[in-house]
Design an enzyme around this catalytic site. Structure first.
Site, PDB file in Angstrom:
ATOM      1  N   ALA A   1     -26.765  25.719 -94.656  1.00 32.56           N
ATOM      2  CA  ALA A   1     -27.397  26.690 -95.652  1.00 32.56           C
ATOM      3  C   ALA A   1     -27.896  27.727 -94.803  1.00 32.56           C
ATOM      4  O   ALA A   1     -29.317  28.132 -94.689  1.00 32.56           O
ATOM      5  CB  ALA A   1     -28.444  26.100 -96.528  1.00 32.56           C
ATOM      6  N   SER A   2     -27.255  28.374 -93.906  1.00 32.34           N
ATOM      7  CA  SER A   2     -27.573  29.358 -92.891  1.00 32.34           C
ATOM      8  C   SER A   2     -27.714  30.924 -93.135  1.00 32.34           C
ATOM      9  O   SER A   2     -28.000  31.742 -92.533  1.00 32.34           O
ATOM     10  CB  SER A   2     -27.103  29.198 -91.375  1.00 32.34           C
ATOM     11  OG  SER A   2     -25.799  28.917 -91.585  1.00 32.34           O
TER      12      SER A   2
ATOM     13  N   SER B   1     -11.664  20.497 -99.039  1.00 34.94           N
ATOM     14  CA  SER B   1     -11.091  21.826 -99.156  1.00 34.94           C
ATOM     15  C   SER B   1      -9.939  22.096 -99.792  1.00 34.94           C
ATOM     16  O   SER B   1      -8.897  22.809 -99.381  1.00 34.94           O
ATOM     17  CB  SER B   1     -11.027  22.329 -97.451  1.00 34.94           C
ATOM     18  OG  SER B   1     -12.239  22.771 -97.022  1.00 34.94           O
TER      19      SER B   1
ATOM     20  N   THR C   1     -27.338  21.217 -95.847  1.00 32.22           N
ATOM     21  CA  THR C   1     -26.818  21.340 -94.840  1.00 32.22           C
ATOM     22  C   THR C   1     -25.883  22.623 -94.668  1.00 32.22           C
ATOM     23  O   THR C   1     -25.303  22.746 -95.815  1.00 32.22           O
ATOM     24  CB  THR C   1     -26.102  19.961 -93.992  1.00 32.22           C
ATOM     25  OG1 THR C   1     -24.803  19.824 -94.663  1.00 32.22           O
ATOM     26  CG2 THR C   1     -26.995  18.966 -93.904  1.00 32.22           C
TER      27      THR C   1
ATOM     28  N   TYR D   1      -8.889  20.878 -89.225  1.00 31.10           N
ATOM     29  CA  TYR D   1      -9.862  20.827 -90.291  1.00 31.10           C
ATOM     30  C   TYR D   1      -9.614  20.116 -91.434  1.00 31.10           C
ATOM     31  O   TYR D   1     -10.004  19.339 -92.301  1.00 31.10           O
ATOM     32  CB  TYR D   1     -10.172  22.431 -90.564  1.00 31.10           C
ATOM     33  CG  TYR D   1     -11.009  22.609 -91.718  1.00 31.10           C
ATOM     34  CD1 TYR D   1     -12.501  22.946 -91.668  1.00 31.10           C
ATOM     35  CD2 TYR D   1     -10.493  22.853 -93.049  1.00 31.10           C
ATOM     36  CE1 TYR D   1     -13.350  23.074 -92.478  1.00 31.10           C
ATOM     37  CE2 TYR D   1     -11.473  23.215 -93.971  1.00 31.10           C
ATOM     38  CZ  TYR D   1     -12.904  23.392 -93.649  1.00 31.10           C
ATOM     39  OH  TYR D   1     -13.824  23.616 -94.915  1.00 31.10           O
TER      40      TYR D   1
ATOM     41  N   ILE E   1     -21.789  28.948 -99.329  1.00 31.73           N
ATOM     42  CA  ILE E   1     -22.097  28.199-100.396  1.00 31.73           C
ATOM     43  C   ILE E   1     -23.336  27.235-100.302  1.00 31.73           C
ATOM     44  O   ILE E   1     -24.031  26.981-101.421  1.00 31.73           O
ATOM     45  CB  ILE E   1     -20.509  27.326-100.625  1.00 31.73           C
ATOM     46  CG1 ILE E   1     -19.602  28.130-100.869  1.00 31.73           C
ATOM     47  CG2 ILE E   1     -21.039  25.966-101.680  1.00 31.73           C
ATOM     48  CD1 ILE E   1     -18.230  27.064-100.881  1.00 31.73           C
TER      49      ILE E   1
END
Length: 281
Positions: free
Chosen positions: A29-30, A178, A27, A192, A35
């Site tokens: 991967a646009s 993160s 997911t 986040y 990454i």
């Protein structure tokens, strides 16, 4: 149970295509600077068939801008290790609670009816703000995309694996966090950090839940990675905080994630793994 023997010499020789015959959904991967793209390239290079999920409107709204999904998929196909492996792509707005299950079904169908590897790389980007600035809307948006959608993806993936005709080896789930629990935390990105922290906290629980299906679950903290979102003095200052004098590149965490997808990592599950290059906060 008898002890397993030592690997044979043939087993110790590394297969250049350790993911031959496996299928993967990545997911987020646009775009080629991210990454997710680097992970997809590694998985494809190792022989896997890969489904690239994208949500272009998110990137179009960011300073770095969007990418063309066809170009991203074409760049992944260039490194395909196995000529029989497929590389396909499709959209999905994972803020919709129905989208994760639909995505798992779509990806599995596109890759021949079976999904072995799930890499939940997507997240809602942008500085959400410090504690005195966030509100319920910001918290809910990050919860829906950064956490809820990942848990629903894992749930749908587990149901898919349970429906396979046999307990198949090689089931893998990788989530992303993160480093919000290291050093001084992330005081300028409270929403986040909260949602990524929830994924880290859930890692062992999910690993236990999927253990009977012979699926491993691990979470990777890639540390600061150069994904084309920062330049100038701040970029150089952060680079100096790495012993190597450079930022992490997208392929740095991608190498770890691709290895976790192989049989060599079948004994590693329930862990949050830092891949930060010795970053000194």
């Amino acid at each position: 149970m008898p002890r397993l023997p030592h690997p044979t010499p043939e087993q110790l020789r590394r297969d250049p295509l350790p993911l031959r015959g496996r299928t993967a959904l990545v997911t987020g991967a646009s775009r080629r600077g991210g990454i997710g793209f680097a992970v997809a390239r590694r998985l494809a290079a190792y022989g896997a068939s890969v489904y690239l999920h994208h949500h272009v409107p998110h990137d179009d709204a960011m300073p770095w801008g969007g990418d063309r999904p066809e170009s991203v998929a074409a760049a992944v196909r260039e490194v395909r290790g196995d000529p029989d492996a497929e590389v396909v792509h499709g959209p999905g707005d994972l803020s919709d609670p129905a989208a994760p299950a639909q995505l798992i079904e779509t990806a599995a169908e596109a890759l021949g009816g079976r999904l072995d590897i799930l890499v939940a790389n997507h997240a809602l980007s942008g500085d959400d703000g410090p504690l005195h600035e966030i509100d319920s809307t910001i918290l809910d948006r990050h919860w829906a995309i950064d956490t809820r959608s990942v848990i629903l993806l894992v749930q749908a993936y587990a149901r898919h694996r349970a429906g396979l005709p046999e307990r198949a080896r090689g089931g893998r789930v990788m989530m992303m966090t993160s480093g919000q629990d290291i050093g001084g935390g992330m005081p300028h990105e409270v929403a986040y950090a909260l949602q990524k922290g929830a994924l880290a906290s859930a890692t062992r629980t999910l690993a236990t839940a999927l253990g009977e299906q012979l699926v491993t679950v691990n979470t990777v903290n890639p540390g600061p990675v150069d994904t084309d979102y920062l330049t100038g003095e701040v970029y150089d200052r952060i680079a100096s905080m790495f012993p190597a004098g450079r930022w992490g590149m997208p392929d740095d965490p991608a190498r770890l994630i691709a290895w976790l997808a192989t049989d060599e990592a079948e004994w590693i599950t329930g862990n949050v793994i830092d891949s930060e290059g010795g970053f000194q906060r």
